[in-house]
Design a protein around this motif. Structure first.
Motif, PDB file in Angstrom:
ATOM      1  N   LEU A 194      -6.144 -23.394  41.339  1.00  0.00           N
ATOM      2  CA  LEU A 194      -5.612 -23.806  40.171  1.00  0.00           C
ATOM      3  C   LEU A 194      -6.186 -25.294  39.856  1.00  0.00           C
ATOM      4  O   LEU A 194      -5.798 -25.998  40.638  1.00  0.00           O
ATOM      5  CB  LEU A 194      -4.038 -23.851  39.894  1.00  0.00           C
ATOM      6  CG  LEU A 194      -3.564 -24.409  38.728  1.00  0.00           C
ATOM      7  CD1 LEU A 194      -3.852 -23.651  37.599  1.00  0.00           C
ATOM      8  CD2 LEU A 194      -2.125 -24.472  38.640  1.00  0.00           C
ATOM      9  N   PHE A 195      -6.854 -25.375  38.831  1.00  0.00           N
ATOM     10  CA  PHE A 195      -7.355 -26.702  38.288  1.00  0.00           C
ATOM     11  C   PHE A 195      -6.915 -27.089  36.849  1.00  0.00           C
ATOM     12  O   PHE A 195      -7.053 -26.170  36.179  1.00  0.00           O
ATOM     13  CB  PHE A 195      -8.802 -26.822  38.565  1.00  0.00           C
ATOM     14  CG  PHE A 195      -9.523 -28.288  38.130  1.00  0.00           C
ATOM     15  CD1 PHE A 195      -9.546 -29.083  38.959  1.00  0.00           C
ATOM     16  CD2 PHE A 195     -10.011 -27.977  36.924  1.00  0.00           C
ATOM     17  CE1 PHE A 195      -9.812 -30.371  38.499  1.00  0.00           C
ATOM     18  CE2 PHE A 195     -10.638 -29.268  36.356  1.00  0.00           C
ATOM     19  CZ  PHE A 195     -10.602 -30.402  37.366  1.00  0.00           C
ATOM     20  N   VAL A 196      -6.342 -28.063  36.628  1.00  0.00           N
ATOM     21  CA  VAL A 196      -5.854 -28.376  35.524  1.00  0.00           C
ATOM     22  C   VAL A 196      -6.482 -29.615  34.970  1.00  0.00           C
ATOM     23  O   VAL A 196      -6.051 -30.084  33.699  1.00  0.00           O
ATOM     24  CB  VAL A 196      -4.091 -28.653  35.433  1.00  0.00           C
ATOM     25  CG1 VAL A 196      -3.669 -27.535  35.976  1.00  0.00           C
ATOM     26  CG2 VAL A 196      -3.874 -29.933  36.387  1.00  0.00           C
ATOM     27  N   GLY A 197      -7.526 -30.006  35.333  1.00  0.00           N
ATOM     28  CA  GLY A 197      -8.299 -31.368  34.610  1.00  0.00           C
ATOM     29  C   GLY A 197      -9.420 -30.902  33.882  1.00  0.00           C
ATOM     30  O   GLY A 197      -9.672 -29.664  33.502  1.00  0.00           O
ATOM     31  N   PRO A 199     -13.178 -29.688  33.188  1.00  0.00           N
ATOM     32  CA  PRO A 199     -14.172 -29.621  34.272  1.00  0.00           C
ATOM     33  C   PRO A 199     -15.480 -30.146  33.806  1.00  0.00           C
ATOM     34  O   PRO A 199     -16.536 -29.803  33.604  1.00  0.00           O
ATOM     35  CB  PRO A 199     -14.147 -28.130  33.557  1.00  0.00           C
ATOM     36  CG  PRO A 199     -14.074 -28.106  31.908  1.00  0.00           C
ATOM     37  CD  PRO A 199     -13.018 -29.266  32.030  1.00  0.00           C
ATOM     38  N   LYS A 200     -15.571 -31.580  34.357  1.00  0.00           N
ATOM     39  CA  LYS A 200     -16.681 -32.342  34.438  1.00  0.00           C
ATOM     40  C   LYS A 200     -17.262 -32.152  35.591  1.00  0.00           C
ATOM     41  O   LYS A 200     -16.765 -32.251  36.642  1.00  0.00           O
ATOM     42  CB  LYS A 200     -15.968 -33.960  33.889  1.00  0.00           C
ATOM     43  CG  LYS A 200     -15.787 -33.788  32.416  1.00  0.00           C
ATOM     44  CD  LYS A 200     -15.386 -35.584  32.185  1.00  0.00           C
ATOM     45  CE  LYS A 200     -14.913 -35.312  30.638  1.00  0.00           C
ATOM     46  NZ  LYS A 200     -14.415 -36.769  30.269  1.00  0.00           N
ATOM     47  N   LYS A 201     -18.617 -32.676  35.653  1.00  0.00           N
ATOM     48  CA  LYS A 201     -19.444 -32.776  36.732  1.00  0.00           C
ATOM     49  C   LYS A 201     -18.933 -33.586  38.171  1.00  0.00           C
ATOM     50  O   LYS A 201     -18.829 -33.108  39.076  1.00  0.00           O
ATOM     51  CB  LYS A 201     -20.830 -33.211  36.549  1.00  0.00           C
ATOM     52  CG  LYS A 201     -21.599 -33.048  37.689  1.00  0.00           C
ATOM     53  CD  LYS A 201     -23.141 -33.639  37.295  1.00  0.00           C
ATOM     54  CE  LYS A 201     -24.130 -33.650  38.603  1.00  0.00           C
ATOM     55  NZ  LYS A 201     -25.424 -34.039  38.016  1.00  0.00           N
ATOM     56  N   HIS A 202     -18.133 -34.753  37.939  1.00  0.00           N
ATOM     57  CA  HIS A 202     -17.839 -35.723  38.817  1.00  0.00           C
ATOM     58  C   HIS A 202     -16.320 -34.808  39.465  1.00  0.00           C
ATOM     59  O   HIS A 202     -15.968 -35.616  40.404  1.00  0.00           O
ATOM     60  CB  HIS A 202     -17.372 -36.991  38.368  1.00  0.00           C
ATOM     61  CG  HIS A 202     -16.465 -37.109  37.467  1.00  0.00           C
ATOM     62  ND1 HIS A 202     -16.321 -36.857  36.028  1.00  0.00           N
ATOM     63  CD2 HIS A 202     -15.063 -37.378  37.533  1.00  0.00           C
ATOM     64  CE1 HIS A 202     -15.132 -37.178  35.504  1.00  0.00           C
ATOM     65  NE2 HIS A 202     -14.353 -37.490  36.427  1.00  0.00           N
ATOM     66  N   LYS A 203     -16.113 -33.853  38.858  1.00  0.00           N
ATOM     67  CA  LYS A 203     -14.763 -33.235  39.385  1.00  0.00           C
ATOM     68  C   LYS A 203     -15.019 -32.354  40.698  1.00  0.00           C
ATOM     69  O   LYS A 203     -14.196 -31.894  41.460  1.00  0.00           O
ATOM     70  CB  LYS A 203     -13.962 -32.512  38.486  1.00  0.00           C
ATOM     71  CG  LYS A 203     -13.508 -33.187  37.111  1.00  0.00           C
ATOM     72  CD  LYS A 203     -12.468 -34.351  37.623  1.00  0.00           C
ATOM     73  CE  LYS A 203     -12.002 -34.952  36.333  1.00  0.00           C
ATOM     74  NZ  LYS A 203     -10.968 -35.807  36.675  1.00  0.00           N
ATOM     75  N   ASN A 204     -16.480 -32.123  40.748  1.00  0.00           N
ATOM     76  CA  ASN A 204     -16.688 -31.193  42.108  1.00  0.00           C
ATOM     77  C   ASN A 204     -15.922 -30.036  42.162  1.00  0.00           C
ATOM     78  O   ASN A 204     -15.565 -29.598  43.261  1.00  0.00           O
ATOM     79  CB  ASN A 204     -16.434 -31.902  43.509  1.00  0.00           C
ATOM     80  CG  ASN A 204     -17.066 -33.657  43.459  1.00  0.00           C
ATOM     81  OD1 ASN A 204     -18.260 -33.705  43.056  1.00  0.00           O
ATOM     82  ND2 ASN A 204     -16.392 -34.464  44.308  1.00  0.00           N
ATOM     83  N   LEU A 205     -16.318 -29.258  40.922  1.00  0.00           N
ATOM     84  CA  LEU A 205     -15.664 -28.157  40.946  1.00  0.00           C
ATOM     85  C   LEU A 205     -16.723 -26.917  41.384  1.00  0.00           C
ATOM     86  O   LEU A 205     -16.225 -25.601  41.401  1.00  0.00           O
ATOM     87  CB  LEU A 205     -15.453 -27.623  39.557  1.00  0.00           C
ATOM     88  CG  LEU A 205     -14.194 -28.580  38.762  1.00  0.00           C
ATOM     89  CD1 LEU A 205     -13.741 -28.220  37.509  1.00  0.00           C
ATOM     90  CD2 LEU A 205     -12.823 -28.444  39.911  1.00  0.00           C
ATOM     91  N   ASP A 206     -17.936 -27.384  41.749  1.00  0.00           N
ATOM     92  CA  ASP A 206     -18.861 -26.168  42.090  1.00  0.00           C
ATOM     93  C   ASP A 206     -18.454 -25.718  43.419  1.00  0.00           C
ATOM     94  O   ASP A 206     -18.449 -26.276  44.641  1.00  0.00           O
ATOM     95  CB  ASP A 206     -20.344 -26.800  42.184  1.00  0.00           C
ATOM     96  CG  ASP A 206     -20.841 -27.006  40.725  1.00  0.00           C
ATOM     97  OD1 ASP A 206     -20.437 -26.451  39.775  1.00  0.00           O
ATOM     98  OD2 ASP A 206     -21.478 -27.867  40.619  1.00  0.00           O
ATOM     99  N   LEU A 207     -17.858 -24.398  43.637  1.00  0.00           N
ATOM    100  CA  LEU A 207     -17.399 -24.017  44.819  1.00  0.00           C
ATOM    101  C   LEU A 207     -18.613 -22.748  45.292  1.00  0.00           C
ATOM    102  O   LEU A 207     -18.867 -22.040  44.591  1.00  0.00           O
ATOM    103  CB  LEU A 207     -16.249 -23.324  44.506  1.00  0.00           C
ATOM    104  CG  LEU A 207     -14.828 -24.359  44.199  1.00  0.00           C
ATOM    105  CD1 LEU A 207     -13.745 -23.633  43.925  1.00  0.00           C
ATOM    106  CD2 LEU A 207     -14.648 -25.339  45.112  1.00  0.00           C
TER     107      LEU A 207
END
Length: 207
Positions: A194-197, A199-207
Motif C-alpha cells: 500500500l502506497f498513499v503518497g 507517485p513521483k520519481k523520487h519516491k522510488n516506486l519502481d519495483l
C-alpha cells in the motif's frame, strides 16, 4: 516563550499534514508557551485553537519576495522569541533565533520538478540561506540529513534528525482482523503493498 510558526502551507499535501499535526501536538504539550500561527486566510479550521494560540492571517504568497519581508514584520509585531519555518523559506532579518525544517532536497536533486534555471537557482539560494542562518535545522530523515551535509556542509554543526511522527489512527491492528477486513472489503487474499503518497520519481516506486 513566544513561538511563531509559518503555517501558510497547512492546506498542502505532505507538508500540510506535518504543519497541522505539529501545531496541534505542540500546542497541547506546551501550554506554557504562547503560539503564533501565521496562516492563509481561510485555513483557520485546519489549525488548533486555545487560550495560548493566536492565529495570524498572512496573505503573502509562497516563493515571493513579499513573504520574506512580511513574516519578519509579523515576527516583530508578535515579539517572538523563536520562529519555526516548516519549509525552506526563512524570512529576512528576523528579530529572534529560528529553526527550519527541511523535508528533502528534491528541487536540487530532480531538475524535472524545477525545469527553469532561475527556479532552481532560487531554490538552491533559499535552502542554503535557511540552513546557514537558522539556529537549528531539522531533517526529517537520515537521507535528507546526508543530502544537506553534501550540498551545504556549512550547516553540519546544527542539523538534528527528527523523523516524522505517526498518528494513533495508524496504529497496527491484529493480523487476523486485517486479513478478514481485506478479504471481505477489498477481495484481497494475497500479499500487497500500500502506497498513499504522490507517485513521483523520487519516491522510488519502481519495483
Amino acid at each position: 516563550m513566544r513561538i511563531g510558526i509559518d503555517a501558510r502551507k497547512a492546506a498542502d499535501y505532505g507538508i500540510g499534514t506535518y504543519i497541522c499535526s505539529l501545531t496541534a501536538h505542540r500546542v497541547r504539550l506546551t501550554p506554557s508557551c504562547r503560539w503564533f500561527l501565521f496562516h492563509r486566510p481561510g485555513d483557520e479550521g485546519l489549525l488548533p485553537d486555545g487560550e495560548n494560540v493566536t492565529l495570524v492571517p498572512e496573505r503573502a504568497g509562497t516563493y515571493t519576495i513579499r513573504e520574506l519581508i512580511a513574516l519578519s514584520l509579523r515576527s516583530r509585531q508578535c515579539r517572538l522569541d523563536l520562529f519555526h519555518a516548516p519549509h525552506y523559506t526563512l524570512p529576512l532579518h528576523l528579530p529572534c533565533p529560528s529553526v527550519v525544517t527541511v523535508h528533502d532536497l528534491i528541487h536540487l536533486l530532480f531538475k524535472e520538478y524545477l525545469p527553469h534555471p532561475l527556479a532552481r537557482y532560487y531554490a538552491r539560494y533559499m535552502i542554503g540561506r535557511a540552513v546557514r542562518e537558522a539556529a537549528g535545522v531539522i531533517a526529517v530523515s537520515w537521507s535528507t540529513e546526508r543530502d544537506i551535509r553534501e550540498h551545504f556542509p556549512e550547516a553540519t554543526s546544527h542539523i538534528c534528525v527528527i523523523p516524522n511522527g505517526v498518528e494513533q489512527t495508524f496504529s497496527p491492528r491484529p493480523l487476523p482482523e486485517v486479513r478478514e477486513w481485506l478479504s471481505h472489503s477489498l477481495d484481497m487474499k494475497g500479499a500487497y503493498l500500500l502506497f498513499v503518497g504522490n507517485p513521483k520519481k523520487h519516491k522510488n516506486l519502481d519495483l
